[in-house]
Write a protein that holds these residues in place. Structure first.
Motif, mmCIF file in Angstrom:
data_model
loop_
_atom_site.group_PDB
_atom_site.id
_atom_site.type_symbol
_atom_site.label_atom_id
_atom_site.label_comp_id
_atom_site.label_asym_id
_atom_site.label_seq_id
_atom_site.Cartn_x
_atom_site.Cartn_y
_atom_site.Cartn_z
ATOM 1 N N THR A 140 -10.655 -8.869 -6.740
ATOM 2 C CA THR A 140 -10.432 -9.777 -7.856
ATOM 3 C C THR A 140 -10.692 -9.057 -9.172
ATOM 4 N N ALA A 141 -10.223 -9.635 -10.247
ATOM 5 C CA ALA A 141 -10.452 -9.074 -11.577
ATOM 6 C C ALA A 141 -11.702 -9.705 -12.168
ATOM 7 N N ALA A 142 -12.417 -8.922 -12.948
ATOM 8 C CA ALA A 142 -13.591 -9.425 -13.652
ATOM 9 C C ALA A 142 -13.557 -8.900 -15.081
ATOM 10 N N ARG A 143 -14.073 -9.711 -15.981
ATOM 11 C CA ARG A 143 -14.203 -9.317 -17.383
ATOM 12 C C ARG A 143 -15.663 -8.933 -17.609
ATOM 13 N N ILE A 144 -15.900 -7.693 -18.027
ATOM 14 C CA ILE A 144 -17.244 -7.213 -18.298
ATOM 15 C C ILE A 144 -17.403 -7.134 -19.812
ATOM 16 N N LEU A 145 -18.400 -7.817 -20.334
ATOM 17 C CA LEU A 145 -18.665 -7.819 -21.759
ATOM 18 C C LEU A 145 -20.044 -7.255 -22.025
ATOM 19 N N VAL A 146 -20.164 -6.504 -23.110
ATOM 20 C CA VAL A 146 -21.460 -6.058 -23.612
ATOM 21 C C VAL A 146 -21.594 -6.684 -24.983
ATOM 22 N N GLY A 147 -22.677 -7.443 -25.142
ATOM 23 C CA GLY A 147 -22.857 -8.162 -26.393
ATOM 24 C C GLY A 147 -24.311 -8.499 -26.636
ATOM 25 N N PRO A 148 -24.532 -9.310 -27.639
ATOM 26 C CA PRO A 148 -25.904 -9.667 -27.987
ATOM 27 C C PRO A 148 -26.500 -10.634 -26.972
ATOM 28 N N PRO A 149 -27.820 -10.629 -26.843
ATOM 29 C CA PRO A 149 -28.453 -11.641 -26.002
ATOM 30 C C PRO A 149 -28.235 -13.013 -26.626
ATOM 31 N N THR A 150 -28.195 -14.011 -25.789
ATOM 32 C CA THR A 150 -28.020 -15.370 -26.289
ATOM 33 C C THR A 150 -29.006 -16.287 -25.589
ATOM 34 N N ASP A 151 -29.436 -17.295 -26.292
ATOM 35 C CA ASP A 151 -30.361 -18.251 -25.701
ATOM 36 C C ASP A 151 -29.647 -19.536 -25.275
ATOM 37 N N GLN A 152 -28.334 -19.498 -25.298
ATOM 38 C CA GLN A 152 -27.552 -20.659 -24.881
ATOM 39 C C GLN A 152 -27.624 -20.820 -23.373
ATOM 40 N N LYS A 153 -27.637 -22.079 -22.921
ATOM 41 C CA LYS A 153 -27.661 -22.344 -21.481
ATOM 42 C C LYS A 153 -26.337 -21.954 -20.838
ATOM 43 N N GLU A 154 -25.242 -22.266 -21.509
ATOM 44 C CA GLU A 154 -23.910 -21.922 -21.007
ATOM 45 C C GLU A 154 -23.320 -20.830 -21.876
ATOM 46 N N VAL A 155 -23.268 -19.636 -21.337
ATOM 47 C CA VAL A 155 -22.716 -18.508 -22.071
ATOM 48 C C VAL A 155 -21.207 -18.516 -21.889
ATOM 49 N N LYS A 156 -20.483 -18.438 -22.984
ATOM 50 C CA LYS A 156 -19.017 -18.429 -22.959
ATOM 51 C C LYS A 156 -18.505 -17.076 -23.443
ATOM 52 N N ALA A 157 -17.514 -16.551 -22.751
ATOM 53 C CA ALA A 157 -16.922 -15.266 -23.128
ATOM 54 C C ALA A 157 -16.324 -15.344 -24.533
ATOM 55 N N ALA A 158 -15.681 -16.440 -24.863
ATOM 56 C CA ALA A 158 -15.056 -16.591 -26.181
ATOM 57 C C ALA A 158 -16.093 -16.517 -27.296
ATOM 58 N N GLU A 159 -17.253 -17.107 -27.088
ATOM 59 C CA GLU A 159 -18.314 -17.063 -28.107
ATOM 60 C C GLU A 159 -18.856 -15.641 -28.251
ATOM 61 N N LEU A 160 -19.031 -14.943 -27.139
ATOM 62 C CA LEU A 160 -19.491 -13.559 -27.215
ATOM 63 C C LEU A 160 -18.472 -12.690 -27.939
ATOM 64 N N LYS A 161 -17.197 -12.867 -27.646
ATOM 65 C CA LYS A 161 -16.138 -12.107 -28.320
ATOM 66 C C LYS A 161 -16.135 -12.410 -29.821
ATOM 67 N N ARG A 162 -16.348 -13.674 -30.180
ATOM 68 C CA ARG A 162 -16.399 -14.058 -31.595
ATOM 69 C C ARG A 162 -17.548 -13.347 -32.301
ATOM 70 N N ARG A 163 -18.636 -13.120 -31.579
ATOM 71 C CA ARG A 163 -19.813 -12.458 -32.145
ATOM 72 C C ARG A 163 -19.721 -10.933 -32.079
ATOM 73 N N GLY A 164 -18.601 -10.399 -31.605
ATOM 74 C CA GLY A 164 -18.386 -8.958 -31.623
ATOM 75 C C GLY A 164 -18.631 -8.230 -30.323
ATOM 76 N N ALA A 165 -18.741 -8.940 -29.211
ATOM 77 C CA ALA A 165 -18.946 -8.286 -27.920
ATOM 78 C C ALA A 165 -17.736 -7.430 -27.550
ATOM 79 N N LEU A 166 -18.001 -6.338 -26.853
ATOM 80 C CA LEU A 166 -16.942 -5.467 -26.354
ATOM 81 C C LEU A 166 -16.582 -5.886 -24.935
ATOM 82 N N GLU A 167 -15.328 -5.693 -24.556
ATOM 83 C CA GLU A 167 -14.868 -6.144 -23.244
ATOM 84 C C GLU A 167 -14.080 -5.064 -22.522
ATOM 85 N N LYS A 168 -14.288 -5.016 -21.212
ATOM 86 C CA LYS A 168 -13.463 -4.193 -20.314
ATOM 87 C C LYS A 168 -13.141 -5.054 -19.107
ATOM 88 N N ARG A 169 -11.954 -4.868 -18.584
ATOM 89 C CA ARG A 169 -11.559 -5.569 -17.363
ATOM 90 C C ARG A 169 -11.603 -4.582 -16.213
#
Length: 124
Positions: free
Chosen positions: A66-95
């Protein structure tokens, strides 16, 4: 009767080894997290990047590759972490393609100060 836990993490799921190279760091490195998301956006795993710039993500075992999206970004204290929010905050992504039959997969990232300063200053 309880089944013993396998010694090899790959027997419990797919392994993604994440490595981060910090470019032009002056002083302390920022805190960073590695996140794995399914193609549909569901959080599969997360792990703090250690002082050497590494993290190991253990994804749930699946019968098929299967495909997976790997993101490196800032720590978050949110209960539900969303990829879109991490990307908005500048996280880097590799598939990556994960497959239990092929063993661990690697995902390497380079972090420039322009990216992680955005995390710490919150100006993204």
């Amino acid at each position: 009767m309880t089944r013993p836990t396998p010694e090899d993490p790959a027997q419990r799921g797919a392994v993604v080894d994440v490595s981060v190279e910090y470019l032009e760091t002056q002083g302390e490195r920022p805190q960073a997290m590695a996140y794995a998301f399914s193609a549909s956006g569901r959080l599969l795993a997360s792990e703090r990047i250690d002082e050497k710039g590494n993290a190991r993500l253990l994804l749930p075992a699946t019968e098929e590759a299967t495909a997976a999206r790997i993101l490196v970004g800032p720590p978050t204290d949110q209960k539900e972490v969303k990829a879109a929010e991490l990307k908005r905050r500048g996280a880097l992504e590799k598939r990556v393609r994960v497959d239990l039959k092929q063993g661990a997969v690697s995902a390497a990232f380079q972090l420039h100060p322009d990216i992680y300063l955005c995390w710490t200053l919150g100006i993204c």
